[in-house]
Design an enzyme around this catalytic site. Structure first.
Site, mmCIF file in Angstrom:
data_model
loop_
_atom_site.group_PDB
_atom_site.id
_atom_site.type_symbol
_atom_site.label_atom_id
_atom_site.label_comp_id
_atom_site.label_asym_id
_atom_site.label_seq_id
_atom_site.Cartn_x
_atom_site.Cartn_y
_atom_site.Cartn_z
ATOM 1 C CG ASP A 145 9.976 2.242 20.653
ATOM 2 O OD1 ASP A 145 10.903 1.484 20.300
ATOM 3 O OD2 ASP A 145 8.968 2.464 19.958
ATOM 4 C CE LYS A 173 6.820 5.349 19.035
ATOM 5 N NZ LYS A 173 6.790 4.185 19.928
ATOM 6 C CE LYS A 210 6.885 2.764 16.419
ATOM 7 N NZ LYS A 210 7.179 1.870 17.546
#
Lengths: 295, 287
Positions: free
Chosen positions: A132, A195, A231
């Site tokens: 991430d 995300k 996400k």
């Protein structure tokens, strides 16, 4: 790079969200939704005080959500800081649960590209299945879109076979126009997932932001045929809100995206609330947090 | 000029320091015994109860950590505010069928009861604490702590004094409460919520629902996040439900049957003790 900005109608986005969120999901559908949510959670601990012990405990929780209640799915992944990856990897061996690590000077991203790449290689070597990364919001807001795009592409390269999730940190991007544009940059530069947030900035994932990102994914899919994952993260702690997000995904992207391969929730306390709802659905009795494990 | 219309009050629930309508949208038409006035009363649902428990739970840590002295002041303040609204309660009690004399007596008793428990708020700890003799070199002592979230079914026969007599000892002990008001005499209960609202009682400490006892009793008894239930009444079937469902999470069931709340016997410190738990500490000495 082409700097064509989609103009997002903020009021329209809010109204669309309000309409989607008014759906009522009950009974069988609710139970299915709750179970699906569990299987989509990236169970997260991102604190300076994290220890291998705490990560080990969280990994146990990931694989044994609530053993009193049989046949529950496990969560999709554990999300930790780089130094905790090997502890998580060891603890999760044989469970099929993935290890995700934040990297690139999370949460601010305020360091040089070399250090970021080094960090990414470090977590990949330690066994992270997913990385991430955060984008350089400062550069983005100054208009250095090419830099942001190149950075993502280089990080993707360094990831090798590991999946890359690109955190836009929408709370710092100010407008929905920027959110849409940053989503496009990230997808074109090679993100497997986009995300919303680090969870360290408020506001984190807000419904209009998630909607805009989902629509960006939909349009990108129509143009290129590539399915990018989504996400939302930060501030999603209630099962009800998570179900509403599922409705939004279903209505924007279709059934294909209702899988942990393409949709995740980044959350630390969501799992327990979902578990409480599942037990409530089966027993008819309202539950108490006292009877569910803390981590 | 056209004739002025009186503005009538909408009777709503009291949850988390706010006055929401029931989430179910259901109402019960309430008509006074003389058939002169009709009022819509919220028919609270299990989801209203669920929301109220969430409010009560989140208010608990703040309320139980207030000093005993501060809780005492707040209880006294409720009494003061009730005194100031005397005429409003008189009207409602009489509308519910009481004589003027009986209504006056009920209000006096209710105010006095609040002052009574305000007095006990910083005293019950000493009275119920003790030092226990043990044969080892420990200083061993026990003292009462609040149970947590308490659900309560208020007395059916009285509107104000019943509610006050149930709620006051529960919150005096540092608990938070979700209480179901009298089904047949609900007016004063919601007006009492307005009194609480202006008495520095933090939102969520007292939550008041109206609705059908038969519909809500099971949820009041079974909710896993409720730590004790106070039931007022003598219906054997209902008592059985309360006791059976309470066993789910071993919540403490307290049943008050055949009480005369208007009498001075309707108040005593043991009613505070009923929703307290005893903690015992072994402290090493003489080492």
């Amino acid at each position: 790079m082409e700097t064509f900005l989609h103009r997002i109608d903020e009021v329209g986005a809010q109204e669309r969200v309000a309409r989607l969120f008014s759906r009522s999901i009950k009974k069988e559908s609710k139970i299915n939704a709750l179970r699906t949510i569990l299987s989509m959670i990236d169970l997260t601990t991102l604190e300076g005080k994290d220890s291998p012990g705490k990560v080990k405990q969280l990994c146990y929780k990931a694989a044994h959500l609530h053993d009193q209640f049989p046949h529950l799915p496990t969560v999709a992944a554990i999300c930790v800081y780089p130094t905790m990856v090997s502890a998580a990897k060891t603890a999760l061996e044989g469970t099929g649960i993935k290890v995700a690590s934040v990297a690139t000077a999370f949460p601010s991203g305020m360091t040089s590209l070399e250090f970021k790449l080094e960090e990414v290689r470090m977590v990949v070597d330690a066994g992270a299945d997913e990385v991430d990364m955060v984008i350089s919001r400062g550069k983005f807001l100054r208009g250095e879109y090419q830099y942001v795009s190149d950075e993502i592409a280089r990080v993707k390269e360094a990831c090798g076979k590991s999946h890359l999730k690109v955190i836009l940190e929408t709370g710092e991007l100010v407008t929905l126009d920027n959110v849409r544009f940053a989503s496009e940059i990230a997808m074109e530069a090679g993100a497997d997932f986009i995300k919303t947030s680090t969870g360290k900035v408020t506001p984190a994932a807000t419904p209009p932001v998630v909607l805009v990102m989902l629509e960006a994914i939909r349009d990108y899919y129509k143009q290129t045929g590539k399915k990018i994952g989504m996400k939302p993260a930060g501030g999603i702690s209630k099962a009800k809100l998570a179900v509403q997000y599922l409705v939004m995904v279903r209505e924007t992207l279709g059934q294909d995206w209702l899988t942990a391969d393409l949709f995740r929730f980044g959350a630390s306390s969501l799992a327990n609330d979902v578990l409480m709802q599942i037990v409530k659905q089966s027993t008819g009795v309202y539950q108490s947090a006292n009877y569910f494990s803390i981590d | 000029m056209s004739k002025r219309e009186n503005i009538k009050k909408t009777y709503k629930l009291y949850i988390g320091g706010k006055f929401p309508r029931t989430e179910s949208g259901r109402y019960v038409k309430w008509i006074d015994p003389k058939n002169s006035t009709a009022v819509n009363i919220c028919r609270g649902s299990r989801k209203d109860f669920r929301n109220a428990v969430v409010s009560a739970r989140s208010a608990f840590s703040g309320w139980c950590s207030k000093t005993a002295y501060n809780r005492s002041q707040i209880l006294y303040r409720i009494g003061e505010m009730l005194e100031g609204r005397r005429s409003q309660f008189m009207d409602e009690l009489m509308l519910q069928g009481e004589s003027q004399k009986a209504a006056e007596n009920e209000i006096n008793q209710s105010i006095d009861r609040l002052i009574y428990y305000a007095g006990w708020a910083d005293k019950y700890q000493q009275v119920f604490s003790r030092v226990n003799p043990v044969a080892l070199s420990y200083f061993n002592f026990s003292y009462p702590e609040p149970t947590g979230v308490v659900s309560a079914i208020a007395p059916e026969e009285t509107s104000l004094i019943g509610l006050v007599s149930i709620v006051a000892p529960i919150i005096t002990g540092g608990n938070t409460v979700v209480v179901l008001a009298s089904e047949t005499k609900p007016l004063c209960s919601i007006t009492f919520a307005e009194v609480l609202h202006t008495s520095d009682v933090p939102g969520g400490v007292v939550n008041i629902l109206t609705g059908y006892r038969s519909e809500l009793l099971e949820h009041f008894s079974s909710h896993m996040d409720v730590n004790a239930i106070v039931y007022c009444g003598s219906n054997k079937d209902e008592i059985k439900i309360v006791q059976e469902k309470a066993a789910l999470n071993v919540k403490r069931p307290i049943v008050y049957s055949d009480e005369n709340w208007l009498d001075n016997k309707g108040q005593d410190p043991y009613r505070i003790l009923n929703t307290l738990e005893t903690k015992t500490t072994w402290h090493p000495v003489g080492i």
